[in-house]
Design a protein around this motif. Structure first.
Motif, PDB file in Angstrom:
ATOM      1  N   SER A 417     -36.026 -32.521  20.789  1.00  0.00           N
ATOM      2  CA  SER A 417     -35.091 -32.231  21.886  1.00  0.00           C
ATOM      3  C   SER A 417     -34.035 -31.257  21.377  1.00  0.00           C
ATOM      4  CB  SER A 417     -34.408 -33.510  22.370  1.00  0.00           C
ATOM      5  OG  SER A 417     -35.335 -34.397  22.948  1.00  0.00           O
ATOM      6  N   ILE A 418     -33.649 -30.322  22.233  1.00  0.00           N
ATOM      7  CA  ILE A 418     -32.597 -29.363  21.886  1.00  0.00           C
ATOM      8  C   ILE A 418     -31.644 -29.236  23.060  1.00  0.00           C
ATOM      9  CG2 ILE A 418     -34.033 -28.045  20.275  1.00  0.00           C
ATOM     10  CD1 ILE A 418     -34.381 -25.949  22.500  1.00  0.00           C
ATOM     11  N   GLU A 419     -30.524 -28.591  22.800  1.00  0.00           N
ATOM     12  CA  GLU A 419     -29.541 -28.375  23.857  1.00  0.00           C
ATOM     13  C   GLU A 419     -29.506 -26.924  24.314  1.00  0.00           C
ATOM     14  OE1 GLU A 419     -25.933 -29.714  22.117  1.00  0.00           O
ATOM     15  OE2 GLU A 419     -26.512 -31.843  22.135  1.00  0.00           O
ATOM     16  N   GLU A 420     -29.836 -25.994  23.399  1.00  0.00           N
ATOM     17  CA  GLU A 420     -29.763 -24.572  23.718  1.00  0.00           C
ATOM     18  C   GLU A 420     -31.081 -23.888  23.395  1.00  0.00           C
ATOM     19  OE1 GLU A 420     -25.795 -22.715  22.650  1.00  0.00           O
ATOM     20  OE2 GLU A 420     -25.851 -24.429  21.274  1.00  0.00           O
ATOM     21  N   GLU A 421     -31.436 -22.889  24.195  1.00  0.00           N
ATOM     22  CA  GLU A 421     -32.700 -22.189  24.026  1.00  0.00           C
ATOM     23  C   GLU A 421     -32.829 -21.517  22.662  1.00  0.00           C
ATOM     24  OE1 GLU A 421     -33.271 -19.490  27.220  1.00  0.00           O
ATOM     25  OE2 GLU A 421     -33.831 -21.051  28.665  1.00  0.00           O
ATOM     26  N   LYS A 422     -31.720 -21.173  22.040  1.00  0.00           N
ATOM     27  CA  LYS A 422     -31.791 -20.477  20.758  1.00  0.00           C
ATOM     28  C   LYS A 422     -32.460 -21.340  19.675  1.00  0.00           C
ATOM     29  CE  LYS A 422     -27.194 -21.874  19.097  1.00  0.00           C
ATOM     30  NZ  LYS A 422     -27.700 -22.630  17.948  1.00  0.00           N
ATOM     31  N   ASP A 423     -32.549 -22.642  19.915  1.00  0.00           N
ATOM     32  CA  ASP A 423     -33.137 -23.540  18.921  1.00  0.00           C
ATOM     33  C   ASP A 423     -34.602 -23.874  19.223  1.00  0.00           C
ATOM     34  OD1 ASP A 423     -30.730 -23.807  17.471  1.00  0.00           O
ATOM     35  OD2 ASP A 423     -30.006 -25.298  18.919  1.00  0.00           O
ATOM     36  N   ASP A 424     -35.194 -23.189  20.204  1.00  0.00           N
ATOM     37  CA  ASP A 424     -36.522 -23.622  20.622  1.00  0.00           C
ATOM     38  C   ASP A 424     -37.651 -23.224  19.677  1.00  0.00           C
ATOM     39  OD1 ASP A 424     -36.679 -20.931  21.169  1.00  0.00           O
ATOM     40  OD2 ASP A 424     -36.878 -21.161  23.341  1.00  0.00           O
ATOM     41  N   HIS A 425     -37.308 -22.640  18.563  1.00  0.00           N
ATOM     42  CA  HIS A 425     -38.286 -22.363  17.518  1.00  0.00           C
ATOM     43  C   HIS A 425     -38.344 -23.481  16.484  1.00  0.00           C
ATOM     44  CE1 HIS A 425     -34.310 -21.259  16.205  1.00  0.00           C
ATOM     45  NE2 HIS A 425     -34.717 -21.390  14.961  1.00  0.00           N
ATOM     46  N   GLN A 426     -37.463 -24.470  16.597  1.00  0.00           N
ATOM     47  CA  GLN A 426     -37.292 -25.454  15.524  1.00  0.00           C
ATOM     48  C   GLN A 426     -38.587 -26.225  15.229  1.00  0.00           C
ATOM     49  OE1 GLN A 426     -34.906 -29.041  16.249  1.00  0.00           O
ATOM     50  NE2 GLN A 426     -33.822 -28.659  14.325  1.00  0.00           N
ATOM     51  N   ALA A 427     -39.265 -26.684  16.274  1.00  0.00           N
ATOM     52  CA  ALA A 427     -40.486 -27.467  16.064  1.00  0.00           C
ATOM     53  C   ALA A 427     -41.575 -26.622  15.415  1.00  0.00           C
ATOM     54  CB  ALA A 427     -40.969 -28.030  17.395  1.00  0.00           C
ATOM     55  N   LEU A 428     -41.687 -25.359  15.848  1.00  0.00           N
ATOM     56  CA  LEU A 428     -42.679 -24.453  15.268  1.00  0.00           C
ATOM     57  C   LEU A 428     -42.428 -24.244  13.790  1.00  0.00           C
ATOM     58  CD1 LEU A 428     -44.936 -22.223  15.478  1.00  0.00           C
ATOM     59  CD2 LEU A 428     -43.057 -20.632  15.943  1.00  0.00           C
ATOM     60  N   TYR A 429     -41.206 -23.904  13.438  1.00  0.00           N
ATOM     61  CA  TYR A 429     -40.893 -23.601  12.042  1.00  0.00           C
ATOM     62  C   TYR A 429     -41.034 -24.833  11.157  1.00  0.00           C
ATOM     63  CZ  TYR A 429     -39.125 -18.926  13.183  1.00  0.00           C
ATOM     64  OH  TYR A 429     -39.006 -17.628  13.584  1.00  0.00           O
ATOM     65  N   ALA A 430     -40.618 -25.991  11.669  1.00  0.00           N
ATOM     66  CA  ALA A 430     -40.744 -27.212  10.878  1.00  0.00           C
ATOM     67  C   ALA A 430     -42.213 -27.517  10.582  1.00  0.00           C
ATOM     68  CB  ALA A 430     -40.089 -28.381  11.608  1.00  0.00           C
ATOM     69  N   GLY A 431     -43.078 -27.308  11.577  1.00  0.00           N
ATOM     70  CA  GLY A 431     -44.506 -27.526  11.361  1.00  0.00           C
ATOM     71  C   GLY A 431     -45.090 -26.564  10.357  1.00  0.00           C
ATOM     72  N   GLN A 432     -44.695 -25.301  10.446  1.00  0.00           N
ATOM     73  CA  GLN A 432     -45.217 -24.305   9.517  1.00  0.00           C
ATOM     74  C   GLN A 432     -44.733 -24.579   8.093  1.00  0.00           C
ATOM     75  OE1 GLN A 432     -44.027 -20.617  11.540  1.00  0.00           O
ATOM     76  NE2 GLN A 432     -46.177 -20.285  12.037  1.00  0.00           N
ATOM     77  N   LYS A 433     -43.471 -24.957   7.966  1.00  0.00           N
ATOM     78  CA  LYS A 433     -42.952 -25.270   6.642  1.00  0.00           C
ATOM     79  C   LYS A 433     -43.642 -26.501   6.066  1.00  0.00           C
ATOM     80  CE  LYS A 433     -40.196 -24.662   3.153  1.00  0.00           C
ATOM     81  NZ  LYS A 433     -40.373 -23.480   2.267  1.00  0.00           N
ATOM     82  N   SER A 434     -43.927 -27.472   6.910  1.00  0.00           N
ATOM     83  CA  SER A 434     -44.616 -28.670   6.463  1.00  0.00           C
ATOM     84  C   SER A 434     -46.006 -28.333   5.931  1.00  0.00           C
ATOM     85  CB  SER A 434     -44.726 -29.680   7.613  1.00  0.00           C
ATOM     86  OG  SER A 434     -45.332 -30.873   7.188  1.00  0.00           O
ATOM     87  N   ARG A 435     -46.687 -27.426   6.609  1.00  0.00           N
ATOM     88  CA  ARG A 435     -48.009 -26.982   6.140  1.00  0.00           C
ATOM     89  C   ARG A 435     -47.892 -26.259   4.806  1.00  0.00           C
ATOM     90  NH1 ARG A 435     -52.342 -26.020   9.395  1.00  0.00           N
ATOM     91  NH2 ARG A 435     -52.468 -23.847   8.723  1.00  0.00           N
ATOM     92  N   GLU A 436     -46.854 -25.455   4.678  1.00  0.00           N
ATOM     93  CA  GLU A 436     -46.654 -24.725   3.429  1.00  0.00           C
ATOM     94  C   GLU A 436     -46.440 -25.688   2.259  1.00  0.00           C
ATOM     95  OE1 GLU A 436     -42.991 -22.582   3.029  1.00  0.00           O
ATOM     96  OE2 GLU A 436     -43.966 -20.964   1.925  1.00  0.00           O
TER      97      GLU A 436
END
Length: 796
Positions: A417-436
């Protein structure tokens, strides 16, 4: 056209409603998502993940179809108790039949022999295989014998027989719990099913599907090797599952046909159903959604079944969502215990994907994971939803790591969950970092689904390329706020340039007869992918590699046929193990560069051997003995004979070669091992007959790669010997036109099992599609196109 400004990209979402039907999209052609915003410091390296992972991949063994980049050779392989090529026991069917004798009817729908478990002796049991059935029906014995019948059930279960409980509603009485506790799978039948032939045919299909799922190899977390049970394909790029949120599953029926055209799986939300506390009704509802989807299951993957295939079973994602995580199921101690009971029902129903929330009881989670690892072919999707609060980047990463379930999940789904659209990449980046991190640690690298709840998170759904949950435009409501349709997502991704249309084709000469353009074109259309596929008819490979198409950035790869399968090799950067050993390439895959300035990689693979291996593997393991002992007699000496020899090696068969030009057969023996026969006679030095006798083996398979014009037939002595053998040889003719060759007519006259070149054609084509797209192929569509082009008019 590409958008560099996210605000413009978001504007696309308001336009797709009028452009939806004209757009679809590809998958593996873009290996990293280009998000325009600045990433937080902890994720600064996240988008470089693919580059670092690709460096781990061997140049001699590549699994480029997968979104996972860790080599499958480094991952622990597990063998399931019921795996098709391992399990060689009869199937035990237990339950209490009603007046319609349901157990016997179910058993006879699949079994070559059916025995009464109360009468059969141990020696007879040992002589049976998985295509045989043993029935234990306490309702059919006297009251004095019921206890002995239930003891027999316990004995079979404790000795690792595959036990299926046929639960006839209202018939089980005091024995029900014993039948549940001592069985692996469960089929639920109501009185109306037994009374109606059409409805009972569906019950037979449901049972056969259960059995087929039970016999699959276990899914391996992090494996990127394309197979019939690889999560990287099930949860692959631009695949979608549709969330059903009706209180009764039959409420979805009016929308099923339309929905099945756009999605690859249905999500069965057990926690939302009115019947969730009635185990019979819940399992019956699970069967019902499969029944409703069956005739519309355009994108259903192949499911091997005792020598044949089931191609109309749409996968199910089975979900129990707690109140804490955007669901309704109670998340107190009692509620969590019941949730795990419901997850057990999903396993008993043979679901393809089991969604397991990662936040709950560690012991209960471990127990269900151990069951999956021991005996169920189900893929596990570890999940977590954060509802109504913003978490830090560090917490998002920790949640992603936890959803991997300690390296035991096959995929991870994190919804934030986020409050502002500027954070809507958070889930994507967290998943990619987890894979890394997983790749660097040598852990399984699994698909990560990263989403943001609500309308504010719509952009995250566009960026989530693998296995996205969707709604459908025909539905009266959406299952979750912000959820989009598959059509909207595909259209937006296309407009954004995330996965652009690609060009494919078949390279050869004098190939106007080829069915591949129709087959692959139909597959792309079924999956709503915008790619094109055509004939590349050129007499010389050099002409093609200097052409505009070969050098175009939209060139995604090609099929390769005669006479170019060897000539194409010098123009490729890497070969897979199969292509190297066979010495021929029938598939070129273009691996796009990760960053600007890098060059593409051209990879050569060979799926011809899979086109031979898959049908033979199904048939060799379908009888009372799955041991692949014996001989493959391979006729011919060209490139397809090499693929046949490689396939025979993978099947564990000895090899005998015969070709009118012995030197070519000698080349095969040197490359793959085996013996060369100089004549087709029964006796005499170096004859087929004397070689077989000297090997003390039987010809389990005959693979003819000879042209149909050769009009080859097996010698009469071979036919007579084969007729009296316990196991008839499988006759495989690689020609797909004509539909009937002399060899196939001869085999059919003797009731020998046969495999046609048409089956090889669509099987190898399925492999190509999955290598190019990174998702499961629409098997039935490809099969039907080939048959439409190959069947004689009188047999259509």
């Amino acid at each position: 056209m590409k958008f560099s400004d996210k605000s413009l990209a978001l504007a696309v979402l308001s336009l797709v409603s009028v452009t939806t039907n004209s757009f679809s999209i590809s998958s593996k052609n873009v290996v990293s998502v280009k998000a325009p915003m600045q990433s937080p410091s902890m994720f600064a390296q996240a988008l470089d993940m693919n580059k670092s992972c690709n460096a781990m991949t061997s140049s001699t063994k590549l699994c480029v179809a997968s979104s996972s980049s860790i080599s499958s050779t480094s991952i622990e392989k597990r063998v399931g108790k019921f795996q098709f090529d391992v399990y060689d026991k009869p199937v035990i069917i237990i339950g209490n039949s009603g007046a319609s004798d349901e157990l016997n009817r179910i058993a006879k729908s699949f079994a070559t022999s059916v025995s009464n478990g109360m009468d059969i002796d141990e020696e007879s049991i040992n002589a049976k295989g998985k295509s045989d059935a043993i029935i234990i029906d306490p309702a059919a014995v006297s009251d004095d014998e019921k206890s002995a019948a239930l003891d027999k059930v316990k004995e079979f279960y404790s000795n690792d027989y595959l036990v299926v409980f046929v639960n006839v509603q209202g018939q089980n009485g005091d024995s029900e719990q014993t039948l549940i506790d001592n069985s692996d799978y469960e089929l639920c039948i109501k009185a109306e099913d037994s009374a109606d032939d059409e409805k009972f045919e569906n019950m037979e299909w449901q049972f056969q599907r259960l059995l087929a799922r039970a016999l699959l190899p276990l899914a391996v977390p992090g494996s990127s090797e394309p197979s019939i049970n690889t999560a990287d394909l099930t949860m692959g790029d631009n695949a979608f599952f549709l969330s059903l949120s009706f209180p009764k599953i039959t409420d979805a029926e009016p929308y099923i046909e339309a929905m099945c055209q756009d999605v690859d799986a249905m999500e069965f939300r057990a926690d939302l159903l009115e019947c969730r506390d009635d185990r019979f009704e819940l399992l019956y509802s699970l069967q019902k959604i499969r029944e409703m989807c069956r005739q519309h299951a355009t994108r259903a993957p192949v499911l091997p079944y005792l020598g044949e295939v089931i191609d109309d079973s749409l996968p199910v994602v089975y979900t129990v969502r707690t109140a804490h995580q955007a669901g309704t199921y109670p998340d107190d101690e009692e509620g969590i215990a019941k949730m795990f009971d419901l997850l057990q029902l999903g396993l008993r129903g043979g679901v393809e994907v089991l969604d397991v929330e990662s936040a709950w009881d560690a012991d209960k989670t471990d127990k269900i994971l151990k069951q999956v690892e021991d005996r169920y072919a189900t893929q596990v999707l570890g999940s977590h939803h954060v509802v109504g609060e913003k978490v830090s980047d560090e917490e998002a990463l920790a949640i992603n790591r936890r959803c991997g379930l300690g390296g035991r999940a096959h995929g991870a789904k994190v919804v934030l969950s986020i409050e502002e659209e500027k954070d809507d990449h958070q889930a994507l980046y967290a998943g990619q970092k987890s894979r890394e991190i997983a790749a660097e640690a040598g852990e399984p690298v699994i698909p990560h689904l990263g989403l943001i709840l609500g309308d504010v998170g719509k952009y995250s759904r566009v960026l989530n390329i693998p296995f996205t949950p969707v709604t459908h435009e025909s539905l009266p409501f959406v299952a979750a706020p912000g959820q989009m349709t598959a059509s909207e997502l595909m259209a937006t991704r296309l407009i954004m340039g995330l996965v652009p249309p690609m060009k494919y084709g078949i390279l050869g000469h004098n190939i106007s007869y080829s069915v591949s353009p129709a087959m692959q074109g139909a597959a792309f259309a079924a999956a709503r992918l915008p790619h094109s596929y055509g004939l590349i008819d050129m007499p010389d490979v050099e002409e093609f590699v200097n052409s505009d198409l070969w050098n175009d950035e939209v060139f995604g790869g090609c099929s390769v046929t005669i006479p170019h399968k060897q000539a194409i090799i010098p123009h490729l950067d890497e070969l897979t193990e199969a292509a190297q050993e066979i010495g021929a390439v029938n598939t070129v895959i273009v691996k796009k560069p990760v960053e600007e300035g890098e060059s593409r990689t051209l990879i050569g693979d060979n799926t011809d051997w899979k086109g031979i291996f898959n049908p033979l593997n199904r048939q060799l393991g379908s009888g009372s003995s799955s041991e692949k002992v014996g001989v493959a007699l391979i006729l011919g000496g060209g490139g397809t004979a090499r693929a046949a020899a490689y396939a025979a090696t993978q099947l564990g068969l000895e090899k005998v070669y015969y070709n009118r030009t012995p030197a070519k057969a000698e080349d095969l023996a040197k490359a793959f091992g085996g013996t060369v026969a100089l004549s087709t006679e029964e006796e005499g030095p170096d004859s087929i007959g004397s070689i077989l006798e000297g090997m003390n083996g039987e010809a389990r398979v005959v693979i003819s790669t000879l042209p149909a014009a050769a009009e080859f037939e097996l010698p009469s002595w071979f036919v007579e010997n084969a007729k009296s053998a316990d196991r008839k040889p499988i006759i495989f003719d690689v020609n797909y036109k004509p539909y009937w060759t002399n060899l196939l007519r001869q085999a059919d006259d003797q009731d020998f099992p046969i495999v046609r070149g048409s089956e090889m054609l669509w099987e190898q084509g399925v492999g190509q599609f999955e290598l190019w797209t990174g998702r499961t192929a629409p098997y039935k569509v490809m099969k039907e196109v080939v048959l439409a082009n190959c069947l004689p008019k009188e047999e259509e």
